[in-house]
Design an enzyme around this catalytic site. Structure first.
Site, PDB file in Angstrom:
ATOM      1  N   ASP A 113       5.795  20.285 -19.280  1.00 38.00           N
ATOM      2  CA  ASP A 113       6.034  19.240 -18.368  1.00 38.00           C
ATOM      3  C   ASP A 113       4.648  18.658 -18.055  1.00 38.00           C
ATOM      4  O   ASP A 113       3.732  18.987 -18.746  1.00 38.00           O
ATOM      5  CB  ASP A 113       6.271  20.003 -17.179  1.00 38.00           C
ATOM      6  N   ARG A 114       4.816  17.318 -17.632  1.00 39.91           N
ATOM      7  CA  ARG A 114       3.530  16.551 -17.315  1.00 39.91           C
ATOM      8  C   ARG A 114       2.842  16.710 -16.150  1.00 39.91           C
ATOM      9  O   ARG A 114       1.683  17.007 -16.130  1.00 39.91           O
ATOM     10  CB  ARG A 114       3.959  15.007 -17.571  1.00 39.91           C
ATOM     11  N   ASP A 115       3.337  16.279 -15.075  1.00 32.17           N
ATOM     12  CA  ASP A 115       2.780  16.084 -13.894  1.00 32.17           C
ATOM     13  C   ASP A 115       2.736  17.426 -13.048  1.00 32.17           C
ATOM     14  O   ASP A 115       3.780  18.191 -13.110  1.00 32.17           O
ATOM     15  CB  ASP A 115       3.505  15.195 -12.800  1.00 32.17           C
ATOM     16  N   GLN A 140      10.806  11.115 -15.203  1.00 33.08           N
ATOM     17  CA  GLN A 140       9.813   9.876 -14.755  1.00 33.08           C
ATOM     18  C   GLN A 140      10.964   8.888 -14.035  1.00 33.08           C
ATOM     19  O   GLN A 140      11.203   7.823 -14.237  1.00 33.08           O
ATOM     20  CB  GLN A 140       9.018   9.126 -15.673  1.00 33.08           C
ATOM     21  N   CYS A 197      22.612  11.974 -15.403  1.00 31.92           N
ATOM     22  CA  CYS A 197      22.487  12.171 -16.807  1.00 31.92           C
ATOM     23  C   CYS A 197      22.423  13.633 -17.265  1.00 31.92           C
ATOM     24  O   CYS A 197      22.324  14.470 -16.549  1.00 31.92           O
ATOM     25  CB  CYS A 197      21.171  11.502 -17.174  1.00 31.92           C
ATOM     26  N   CYS A 228      19.862  14.584 -19.126  1.00 31.78           N
ATOM     27  CA  CYS A 228      18.489  14.961 -19.447  1.00 31.78           C
ATOM     28  C   CYS A 228      17.507  15.295 -18.288  1.00 31.78           C
ATOM     29  O   CYS A 228      16.488  15.843 -18.389  1.00 31.78           O
ATOM     30  CB  CYS A 228      17.873  13.990 -20.335  1.00 31.78           C
TER      31      CYS A 228
HETATM   32 MG   LIG Z   1       5.415  19.222 -12.709  1.00 35.07          MG
HETATM   33 ZN   LIG Z   2      17.970  11.642 -17.810  1.00 32.56          ZN
END
Ligand SMILES: [Mg+2]
Ligand SMILES: [Zn+2]
Length: 210
Positions: free
Chosen positions: A13-15, A65, A120, A122
């Site tokens: 994961d990024r954030d 995002q 979606c 995803c």
């Molecule tokens: Mg996160």
């Molecule tokens: Zn998606």
């Protein structure tokens, strides 16, 4: 068993996992980084990623995002920030084999880009991003972990049939507004990324009959 199966993997994961969220001291609000100047790698991330790479793990990022769909930031800002993160990691000698981004949001927001306002397959906790990361980074799903900081990360891991590990600091509760719901129980948790990686590397691989 094939001798040259895909490699084990870590989907990141990024954030809140690789980079810190951005806090506004005036308003007390938090948001995710949307400019390269806001990128702050969290403690232990570089060390942990080196440990994973040295152990033969392929690395991928899977990040929701929804900012463009919600009208909060531009797509260009998201892409610039992601590129800068890859550059920051590359400068540390860390190669990310796949970057998977879900831009969708089911309800969007004022001024949001309608292209991304949709259900979606995803958006975490759905598994689509993880399936893409496994494919694009050449990972063996039975030896792959999702490393995140939220219930959505654990949910996506479960849905994709990979194991989950959470960086979770009780005292960093100010980021709770960015969480998707009550924390569900991951397979592993630790307060720092490198501690989590050490635990992952000590855990036997799943004995998968599939
Ligand atoms: Mg996160
Ligand atoms: Zn998606």
């Amino acid at each position: 068993m094939s001798a040259m199966a895909a490699r084990p993997g870590a989907i990141l994961d990024r954030d809140g996992t690789l980079i810190d969220v951005v806090r506004d001291e005036e308003t007390g609000t938090v948001q995710v980084a949307f400019h390269p100047s806001q990128l702050r790698l969290l403690p232990g991330v570089v060390e942990g990623l080196h440990l994973l790479a040295a152990a033969g793990y392929g690395l991928a990022i899977a990040t929701n995002q929804p900012g463009p769909a919600k009208g909060q930031v531009s797509l260009a800002a998201v892409e610039r920030t992601n590129s800068a993160l890859l550059g920051l990691l590359a400068a540390e000698g860390i190669e990310i084999a796949a970057l998977e981004v879900c831009l969708h949001h089911p309800s969007g927001g004022p001024g949001g880009d309608a292209r991304w306002v949709t259900e979606c397959a995803c958006r975490k906790p759905k598994p689509g991003l993880l399936f893409r990361a496994i494919e694009h980074a050449g990972l063996d799903a039975t030896r792959t972990w999702m490393i995140g900081d939220s219930a959505a990360d654990v949910g996506a891991a479960r849905a994709a049939h990979v194991r989950s590990a959470l960086v979770f600091l009780e005292e960093r509760c100010e980021i709770c507004p960015l969480r998707d719901g009550p924390l569900v129980r991951p397979d592993l948790r630790a307060p720092r990324f490198d501690q989590l990686v050490a635990a992952i590397l000590q855990t036997p691989h799943m004995n998968c009959s599939g």
